[in-house]
Design a protein around this motif. Structure first.
Motif, PDB file in Angstrom:
ATOM      1  N   GLN A 145       0.828  -1.204   0.000  1.00 43.43           N
ATOM      2  CA  GLN A 145       0.000   0.000   0.000  1.00 43.43           C
ATOM      3  C   GLN A 145       0.865   1.258   0.000  1.00 43.43           C
ATOM      4  OE1 GLN A 145      -3.274  -0.093  -0.539  1.00 43.43           O
ATOM      5  NE2 GLN A 145      -2.986  -2.303  -0.646  1.00 43.43           N
ATOM      6  N   ILE A 146       1.989   1.210   0.700  1.00 40.48           N
ATOM      7  CA  ILE A 146       2.939   2.327   0.650  1.00 40.48           C
ATOM      8  C   ILE A 146       3.453   2.483  -0.771  1.00 40.48           C
ATOM      9  CG2 ILE A 146       5.213   3.155   1.413  1.00 40.48           C
ATOM     10  CD1 ILE A 146       4.636   1.801   4.126  1.00 40.48           C
TER      11      ILE A 146
ATOM     12  N   GLN B  26       0.938   4.264  -2.918  1.00 43.81           N
ATOM     13  CA  GLN B  26       0.899   5.701  -2.662  1.00 43.81           C
ATOM     14  C   GLN B  26       2.146   6.402  -3.190  1.00 43.81           C
ATOM     15  OE1 GLN B  26      -1.818   7.208  -1.832  1.00 43.81           O
ATOM     16  NE2 GLN B  26      -2.819   5.244  -1.559  1.00 43.81           N
TER      17      GLN B  26
ATOM     18  N   ARG C  83       1.655   6.723  -6.840  1.00 40.93           N
ATOM     19  CA  ARG C  83       0.671   7.786  -7.079  1.00 40.93           C
ATOM     20  C   ARG C  83       1.332   9.153  -6.926  1.00 40.93           C
ATOM     21  NH1 ARG C  83      -3.305  10.581  -3.808  1.00 40.93           N
ATOM     22  NH2 ARG C  83      -5.112  11.060  -5.083  1.00 40.93           N
ATOM     23  N   ARG C  84       2.137   9.297  -5.868  1.00 40.00           N
ATOM     24  CA  ARG C  84       2.823  10.566  -5.645  1.00 40.00           C
ATOM     25  C   ARG C  84       3.749  10.883  -6.804  1.00 40.00           C
ATOM     26  NH1 ARG C  84       6.730  11.523  -0.576  1.00 40.00           N
ATOM     27  NH2 ARG C  84       7.960   9.960  -1.655  1.00 40.00           N
TER      28      ARG C  84
ATOM     29  N   GLU D 198      -3.858  17.405  -4.736  1.00 38.43           N
ATOM     30  CA  GLU D 198      -3.560  15.977  -4.891  1.00 38.43           C
ATOM     31  C   GLU D 198      -2.284  15.599  -4.137  1.00 38.43           C
ATOM     32  OE1 GLU D 198      -4.927  13.164  -6.333  1.00 38.43           O
ATOM     33  OE2 GLU D 198      -6.704  14.413  -6.385  1.00 38.43           O
TER      34      GLU D 198
ATOM     35  N   SER E   6      -3.179  15.454  -0.498  1.00 36.88           N
ATOM     36  CA  SER E   6      -3.976  14.253  -0.282  1.00 36.88           C
ATOM     37  C   SER E   6      -3.103  13.003  -0.322  1.00 36.88           C
ATOM     38  CB  SER E   6      -5.078  14.166  -1.339  1.00 36.88           C
ATOM     39  OG  SER E   6      -5.731  12.928  -1.277  1.00 36.88           O
ATOM     40  N   THR E   7      -2.223  12.946  -1.302  1.00 36.82           N
ATOM     41  CA  THR E   7      -1.344  11.790  -1.446  1.00 36.82           C
ATOM     42  C   THR E   7      -0.398  11.677  -0.259  1.00 36.82           C
ATOM     43  OG1 THR E   7      -1.463  11.921  -3.842  1.00 36.82           O
ATOM     44  CG2 THR E   7       0.402  10.712  -2.925  1.00 36.82           C
ATOM     45  N   GLU E   8       0.147  12.800   0.188  1.00 32.38           N
ATOM     46  CA  GLU E   8       1.044  12.767   1.347  1.00 32.38           C
ATOM     47  C   GLU E   8       0.294  12.290   2.591  1.00 32.38           C
ATOM     48  OE1 GLU E   8       4.439  13.196   1.564  1.00 32.38           O
ATOM     49  OE2 GLU E   8       4.339  13.260  -0.626  1.00 32.38           O
TER      50      GLU E   8
ATOM     51  N   LYS F 186      -2.346  10.233   2.579  1.00 30.56           N
ATOM     52  CA  LYS F 186      -2.570   8.793   2.387  1.00 30.56           C
ATOM     53  C   LYS F 186      -1.279   8.018   2.619  1.00 30.56           C
ATOM     54  CE  LYS F 186      -6.368   9.400  -0.831  1.00 30.56           C
ATOM     55  NZ  LYS F 186      -6.811   9.340  -2.209  1.00 30.56           N
ATOM     56  N   LEU F 187      -0.175   8.602   2.183  1.00 26.86           N
ATOM     57  CA  LEU F 187       1.117   7.961   2.368  1.00 26.86           C
ATOM     58  C   LEU F 187       1.459   7.867   3.860  1.00 26.86           C
ATOM     59  CD1 LEU F 187       3.576   6.735   1.021  1.00 26.86           C
ATOM     60  CD2 LEU F 187       4.465   9.034   0.666  1.00 26.86           C
TER      61      LEU F 187
ATOM     62  N   SER G  60      -0.580   5.128   5.312  1.00 27.23           N
ATOM     63  CA  SER G  60      -0.059   3.816   4.902  1.00 27.23           C
ATOM     64  C   SER G  60       1.190   3.451   5.689  1.00 27.23           C
ATOM     65  CB  SER G  60       0.251   3.809   3.404  1.00 27.23           C
ATOM     66  OG  SER G  60      -0.921   3.965   2.654  1.00 27.23           O
TER      67      SER G  60
END
Length: 190
Positions: free
Chosen positions: A36-37, A40, A43-44, A124, A127-129, A131-132, A135
């Motif tokens: 999952q990391i 992310q 994605r980042r 984004e 948001s990504t940071e 989520k990261l 994770s």
């Protein structure tokens, strides 16, 4: 009498199997959380690429920042491929630091603030940071739970019997000591 002894042996064996399966499930949870990391981070990377392309349209992008992100991303991917978690963690944490400094770029170039694509990409990144970070926390929590369980009795007996399979060593996702010191010394200046 032998029936009672047989029932006791089967109960102990059954309990041992439950512990074994629980530890295997926790190892798989750790591996899933690590993936999952990776999701992310990927994605980042893609959001960064999009942001860089948008920002390039409005200014001569600071080449050092771009080179740093690309070099750190390559370093992280090479470390992942070679299984060097410490180097990978350090490189990804440096990319996070660059991401947090992007707001300075936005302050220096006000026309970027007005661009809808750029604003959306900035959101984004935030948001990504987030989520990261979640994770990474889930990954570390799963390692902590696994380590606590494998060291407790009677699980430690099962681990000693199946050491190759159950006695896994996982690296926590963490900041370097220098980064922790730097962040502890940080103060907001208004």
């Amino acid at each position: 009498m032998s029936l009672i002894l047989l029932i006791i042996i089967l109960a102990i064996l059954g309990y041992g199997i439950l512990i074994y399966n629980k530890l295997i499930a926790q190892i798989e949870t750790i591996r899933n959380n690590q993936k999952q990391i990776d999701i992310q981070l990927d994605r980042r990377f893609k959001v960064f690429e999009s942001l860089i392309n948008v920002v390039k349209k409005y200014m001569d992008y600071e080449q050092t920042t771009l080179k740093d992100v690309v070099a750190l991303r390559n370093q992280a991917q090479q470390a992942k491929a070679s299984g060097d978690e410490k180097t990978r963690i350090d490189a990804e944490n440096k990319i996070s630091s660059i991401a947090s400094n992007l707001n300075v770029v936005f302050e220096r170039y006000p026309e970027l603030k007005a661009n809808q694509n750029c604003m959306q990409l900035q959101e984004e990144i935030v948001s990504t940071e987030n989520k990261l970070a979640y994770s990474k926390q889930a990954f570390n929590d799963s390692i902590e739970l696994y380590n606590a369980n494998k060291q407790s009795f009677p699980a430690n007996v099962i681990v000693s019997m199946f050491k190759a399979k159950l006695d896994q060593l996982f690296v926590y996702w963490q900041l370097s000591a220098e980064k922790v010191t730097e962040q502890e010394a940080y103060t907001v200046k208004l």
